[in-house]
Design a protein around this motif. Structure first.
Motif, short mmCIF file in Angstrom:
data_model
loop_
_atom_site.label_atom_id
_atom_site.label_comp_id
_atom_site.label_asym_id
_atom_site.label_seq_id
_atom_site.Cartn_x
_atom_site.Cartn_y
_atom_site.Cartn_z
N SER A 62 0.90 -1.14 0.15
CA SER A 62 -0.16 0.11 -0.16
C SER A 62 0.86 1.21 -0.06
CB SER A 62 -0.87 -0.13 1.32
OG SER A 62 -1.76 1.23 1.20
N GLY A 234 -6.83 -3.03 -9.43
CA GLY A 234 -8.30 -2.38 -9.49
C GLY A 234 -9.36 -3.05 -8.93
N LEU A 253 -1.40 9.83 -7.89
CA LEU A 253 -3.01 9.62 -7.99
C LEU A 253 -3.42 8.07 -8.47
CD1 LEU A 253 -3.83 12.89 -9.75
CD2 LEU A 253 -3.86 12.26 -7.05
N SER A 254 -2.19 7.12 -8.76
CA SER A 254 -2.56 5.87 -8.97
C SER A 254 -2.92 4.87 -7.84
CB SER A 254 -1.51 5.26 -9.84
OG SER A 254 -0.29 5.14 -8.88
N GLU A 256 -5.18 4.53 -4.20
CA GLU A 256 -6.22 5.03 -3.50
C GLU A 256 -5.79 5.55 -2.05
OE1 GLU A 256 -8.96 1.81 -3.65
OE2 GLU A 256 -10.23 3.00 -5.09
N PRO A 257 -6.23 6.42 -1.26
CA PRO A 257 -6.11 6.60 0.35
C PRO A 257 -6.52 5.34 0.76
CG PRO A 257 -7.55 8.47 -0.70
CD PRO A 257 -7.47 7.31 -1.73
N GLU A 260 -9.77 4.41 1.68
CA GLU A 260 -10.92 3.74 0.80
C GLU A 260 -10.32 2.43 0.48
OE1 GLU A 260 -11.07 6.18 -2.85
OE2 GLU A 260 -11.23 8.13 -1.64
N GLN A 261 -9.05 2.17 0.73
CA GLN A 261 -8.61 0.60 0.49
C GLN A 261 -9.31 -0.29 1.63
OE1 GLN A 261 -4.46 0.25 -0.11
NE2 GLN A 261 -4.20 2.34 -0.87
N ARG A 264 -12.98 -1.11 0.93
CA ARG A 264 -13.40 -1.83 -0.22
C ARG A 264 -12.83 -3.40 0.14
NH1 ARG A 264 -14.24 0.90 -4.80
NH2 ARG A 264 -13.76 3.08 -5.10
#
Length: 274
Positions: A62, A234, A253-254, A256-257, A260-261, A264
């Motif tokens: 991450s 993704g 920007l590729s 995610e914060p 958010e990870q 999901r």
């Protein structure tokens, strides 16, 4: 009678440190503890979402500004060995496989030390002693096997290679493997992967989990040579048809914060929120 809900696993992030695969970059991992009655179900669920096990921890890269590491697995129904891989199978035909319980031995540790001293003398595991090696092998709350490969010679079956392997509900996961350095010209690492394809087929399981493939890293490039390869990207698994089309994603920007990870991630017994 009191009824209690199982505690949801807590996720944490490691401090940044130099990436072992790509020069000039920093790595960071998202991780959670693997313990309790639901350990096996949690391992199964998170393995399908790109996580890997290390002892009693599940982790996934991450990094703050890089998404190069891709969790990889082989769909055994789509796998066909290449000509080179068939030669590897023939060169190692004298090896015999034996699966044992996750119990460390001095013989395994001696081979492990030879492997590290020859190939990873400056790596993060270079200073592991017997007690740390035993912890790596034995501290597992799930179905784990030590798969030994031996070669008959003068009435003695010499230990030549070892794989620490987890048994998942949809495949086998190669946690860590090592081999006798003098076997390098026989491609024993490739051979163990090929044999794990056979193991998965014998068990009726669809996948062999290989850990992380890092496009652009010479250390990890060999994983792209297996047909039926899939990577987790993704939030889903996708088939790799052109390995050369993958490149290291380095734009901030590729990624995610972290919040958010984590949001999901689908946990066992919990309906995902869409």
């Amino acid at each position: 009678m009191r009824h209690t809900l199982p505690l949801a696993p807590q996720f944490y992030v490691t401090a940044p440190q130099p990436c072992p695969y790509l020069a000039g970059r920093m790595e960071r991992k998202l991780f959670t503890a693997l313990q309790g009655e639901q350990a096996e179900q949690l391992n199964d669920a998170l393995s399908k979402q790109g996580f890997r096990r290390s002892q009693n921890v599940l982790y996934r890269p991450s990094c703050a500004d890089c998404a190069a590491c891709l969790s990889a697995r082989i769909d055994v129904s789509q796998f066909e060995p290449t000509r080179s891989q068939r030669r590897t199978l023939r060169r190692n035909a004298g090896l015999t496989r034996r699966a044992t319980s996750p119990w460390a031995t001095e013989e395994q540790y001696d081979l492990f030390r030879e492997y590290l001293d020859s190939r990873h003398a400056t790596g993060g595991m270079a200073d592991m002693d017997m007690f740390e090696f035993a912890a790596m092998v034995e501290e597992t709350p799930i179905r784990t096997r030590v798969i030994e490969y031996r070669e008959e010679a003068e009435r003695t079956a010499h230990l030549r290679a070892v794989s620490l392997t987890d048994i998942l509900d949809d495949g086998v996961s190669m946690v860590y493997s090592f081999f006798a350095p003098e076997m390098s010209n026989r491609s024993p690492g490739t051979y163990m992967i090929l044999d794990h394809v056979r193991i998965a087929r014998e068990l009726g399981l669809p996948y062999v989990y290989l850990g992380y493939w890092v496009p652009g890293s010479p250390k990890m490039g060999y994983k792209a040579g297996f047909s039926g390869l899939e990577v987790h990207r993704g939030g889903r698994w996708e088939r790799v048809t052109r390995p050369e089309a993958y490149r290291a994603e380095t734009h901030p920007l590729s990624v995610e914060p972290i919040a958010e990870q984590v949001a999901r991630i689908t946990l066992p017994g919990v309906r995902p929120v869409r």
